[in-house]
Design a protein around this motif. Sequence first.
Motif, PDB file in Angstrom:
ATOM      1  N   UNK A 674       0.848  -1.211   0.000  1.00 34.57           N
ATOM      2  CA  UNK A 674       0.000   0.000   0.000  1.00 34.57           C
ATOM      3  C   UNK A 674       0.874   1.249   0.000  1.00 34.57           C
ATOM      4  N   UNK A 675       1.969   1.235   0.801  1.00 33.55           N
ATOM      5  CA  UNK A 675       2.860   2.401   0.845  1.00 33.55           C
ATOM      6  C   UNK A 675       3.457   2.686  -0.529  1.00 33.55           C
ATOM      7  N   UNK A 676       3.932   1.636  -1.203  1.00 36.72           N
ATOM      8  CA  UNK A 676       4.533   1.814  -2.530  1.00 36.72           C
ATOM      9  C   UNK A 676       3.475   2.309  -3.525  1.00 36.72           C
ATOM     10  N   UNK A 677       2.282   1.765  -3.403  1.00 37.43           N
ATOM     11  CA  UNK A 677       1.185   2.190  -4.301  1.00 37.43           C
ATOM     12  C   UNK A 677       0.886   3.686  -4.127  1.00 37.43           C
ATOM     13  N   UNK A 678       0.865   4.149  -2.888  1.00 37.25           N
ATOM     14  CA  UNK A 678       0.602   5.570  -2.641  1.00 37.25           C
ATOM     15  C   UNK A 678       1.704   6.464  -3.207  1.00 37.25           C
ATOM     16  N   UNK A 679       2.975   5.998  -3.106  1.00 37.92           N
ATOM     17  CA  UNK A 679       4.089   6.764  -3.674  1.00 37.92           C
ATOM     18  C   UNK A 679       3.930   6.865  -5.181  1.00 37.92           C
ATOM     19  N   UNK A 680       3.481   5.784  -5.805  1.00 35.96           N
ATOM     20  CA  UNK A 680       3.241   5.812  -7.252  1.00 35.96           C
ATOM     21  C   UNK A 680       2.190   6.875  -7.598  1.00 35.96           C
ATOM     22  N   UNK A 681       1.108   6.857  -6.864  1.00 31.99           N
ATOM     23  CA  UNK A 681       0.014   7.795  -7.165  1.00 31.99           C
ATOM     24  C   UNK A 681       0.446   9.249  -6.958  1.00 31.99           C
ATOM     25  N   UNK A 682       1.297   9.482  -5.978  1.00 32.72           N
ATOM     26  CA  UNK A 682       1.722  10.849  -5.661  1.00 32.72           C
ATOM     27  C   UNK A 682       2.716  11.411  -6.661  1.00 32.72           C
ATOM     28  N   UNK A 683       3.338  10.536  -7.472  1.00 33.65           N
ATOM     29  CA  UNK A 683       4.417  10.984  -8.354  1.00 33.65           C
ATOM     30  C   UNK A 683       4.092  10.838  -9.835  1.00 33.65           C
ATOM     31  N   UNK A 684       2.827  10.723 -10.150  1.00 32.91           N
ATOM     32  CA  UNK A 684       2.410  10.699 -11.553  1.00 32.91           C
ATOM     33  C   UNK A 684       1.290  11.715 -11.760  1.00 32.91           C
ATOM     34  N   UNK A 720      12.213   7.616  -3.852  1.00 35.07           N
ATOM     35  CA  UNK A 720      11.239   7.925  -2.800  1.00 35.07           C
ATOM     36  C   UNK A 720      10.814   6.674  -2.040  1.00 35.07           C
ATOM     37  N   UNK A 721      10.734   5.523  -2.751  1.00 35.19           N
ATOM     38  CA  UNK A 721      10.363   4.277  -2.070  1.00 35.19           C
ATOM     39  C   UNK A 721      11.428   3.899  -1.058  1.00 35.19           C
ATOM     40  N   UNK A 722      12.672   4.048  -1.420  1.00 33.69           N
ATOM     41  CA  UNK A 722      13.751   3.657  -0.513  1.00 33.69           C
ATOM     42  C   UNK A 722      13.821   4.576   0.703  1.00 33.69           C
ATOM     43  N   UNK A 723      13.366   5.832   0.557  1.00 35.82           N
ATOM     44  CA  UNK A 723      13.440   6.790   1.644  1.00 35.82           C
ATOM     45  C   UNK A 723      12.184   6.812   2.525  1.00 35.82           C
TER      46      UNK A 723
END
Length: 779
Positions: A674-684, A720-723
């Motif tokens: 879910x965290x990775x999915x949210x990062x995807x949504x925030x950066x497109x 961003x995922x790694x951080x």
Amino acid sequence: MKIERNKNSPVNLSEIFQATLALDNEIQKTIPSAIFFLANENGQVVVTNKTTPGFPKVVEEGMPSFLTKGQFPVVVTSRYHVDVISLILPQNDKTWDGFLGVIVDVVDANNESLRTFLLCFKQTLLMTAHLLETKQKLLLLQKKESSEQLLSTVLKETEYTENVDVFITVFLEKIKEFVGIGEFTFLLVNHIEDRFIPRYSTDNSGGLKEMIEEHPLTVSDVSNALNMLKVDEDLILVRNHPLQMGVTALNELYEDYAFIPLVKEGKLFSALVYGVNQERISSYLETHLIDLLVDGMGIIYKLYNYELVLNSQKRKDLLLNVTKKFHSSMDVSAILSDIIDALKQVFPSFDVYLLLSHEWEVSDELPIMQLSYGKDKSNEVATNAYLTGKIQIEDIILDRKSVLYAPLRGKQGVYGVLKIMASNSFVFPQHEIDFIEVLADTGGNAIENAELYQQSRQLVEDLQLINRTSHELNSNLRLSETISYMKNQIKMSFDAQEIGFFLFRPNGEFEVIEGSSNYFLKDSNLSEIVTICRRIKNNQDPLFIGDLSSEFPYLLKPLRSFIGVPMVQSGKIIGAVFIVHEYAYHFSFNQFKLLQSLIHHSTLAFTNSMLHEELETLVITDHLTRLYARNFLDEKVQVSMEKDAYGCFLLFDIDDFKQINDVYGHQVGDDIIIQVANILKQNIKNTDIAARWGGEELAVYLPKVDLEVGAIVAERIRKKVSRETSPPVTISCGISHWKQSNLDKSLKTLFNNADKALYSAKRTGKNVIVSFDKDTCYL
């Protein structure tokens, strides 16, 4: 000798002078060679005796300087002896100031004799002047046929007018011209106020009118005087001398006067006052002149009665015409304007105002006043007229005026008050009150009919709005289109500046729905919006605030007018609709009720649109990550390949995901996804598509993006995922792209190439980005 006249001297000065010489022969016999003359106050010779052979030029030219020195007698050129005395002659209520003089040869001069002759001549001049004036007036009055013709002349000159004021004016002016002295004033009787009111006077200075205002000429005083004199009803002459009437106004103004009342049917109707100063009027009013005055007053009486009949008929016609207009008009402003016009026609000198109890849209030119209630006592009489529905009359003694308040009554209520102000102590007679009452009632019924018509029209329009909106909403299941349609309808029907739609989530959060006005989408206003939403939810009631600035705290600045209506479905509040405007009290109570009804009928369609969109979202999204599902991604990529020039596909995989599940458990593993999915949504961008590919693999499709830009986006996400993940994880990414020139362009090729690039990234150490290359990327 030629008679010389000064332009400013009385016209009969020469006549008086010559008549005196003619009557007093002794003067001519005693001093036959003397030259008698009159000079004005400036020393100019104006009249000489005709019998003299000539007037010494040297004397005439020297007279101004002689008179300036004021020392007489004088000797001019050792030949002429001149003596002068001052002289004042009465002339038609005025005086002529000058000098009486005599010129003799110095041989014949005797100072004492000359001065004696001059004083005698002066006395004779005064007697002659009075005699000629009296004779002239007596001769005029003795011509009875002249006075009899005067009334006929007045009628002809006024063209047998029906206007009483025109006749009075011409009649009195002719009488004054005929008599030649004094002033005539026509008085009307006001029995209600017990006073005489001047209608017209030949005295342009307004002396009698001012005196009557200071010392009212009462009907009771005059009646007592008439009774004391025991005068005849048909021929009345009331004289000030020798019997005092006790009428202060007349006694103060005139030395002598005649008061001629007109009594009809045993009731005093009017009076004519003839007043003079410095004279006695007995010699001016002969019997035939009194007859003329009484006859003229009789005509005035008939004209007044005729005027009353005409006015009565005019008012009936006016009421008929106004009633016809009222029945053909459903415009409140037009009805009120017709009422004002009708009153102005009947009472042109009165001030008329409208005190309204409703907020109608009326012309700015109408004389509107506020109808106040409560503790304000300035309009207490008007309030009584409004509350009781009965005519009220207020007499303001200090201002000498009467005010009538007539309620505008309908069958169902009172809609305002007519305020009619009459000055000069006018008291409304009963027939005037009856006319105003009928006009006000007719107008009140017309206003009521117009109001009921407007209400019925508004009700029909409201029902049409509700039906039209409900039908449109039920035929459209898209939430965005539902919000857009409702927003347009509310803006058009309520003239709202800002419109907001809000959802109340089960978890207690409040969400602003896309499509609301920009004001409600600003983060800076969110806390105030939540405060009002919570108030509506807690009270379970709609909210109507005329002026937000009067509330504490003042929310939603700088807006003032506010309506908030909850959306209720199955007994639960699921949201609310706000409308606001920058002006205070912009929305009416009827609009508040209409919005309640509109939202009530629209809530079901609104809920259906939300449920449909939620269901649709469930079908095309992954339940865990809320990213789009694989099948939705396939459809969108296929559409992009048909219409776009190129595109880029990113395939991500969470590194060592099995180890995370083994160490932290599957629940933490799901949270990592879910965290990775949210990062995807925030950066497109909104036009990009993020989807769950399967398991721990996630995908992003970038339409109209080339390989180079795609690699930049992928690298940003990787960092961003790694951080930002906790526990921290890394991802690997494979990138593929397409363009219209590719011969092997297809979904399968695009996905396979990305899969090969991802496999290559995993092989080369993970936490890297690899773009597809057919020579290096393989499975």
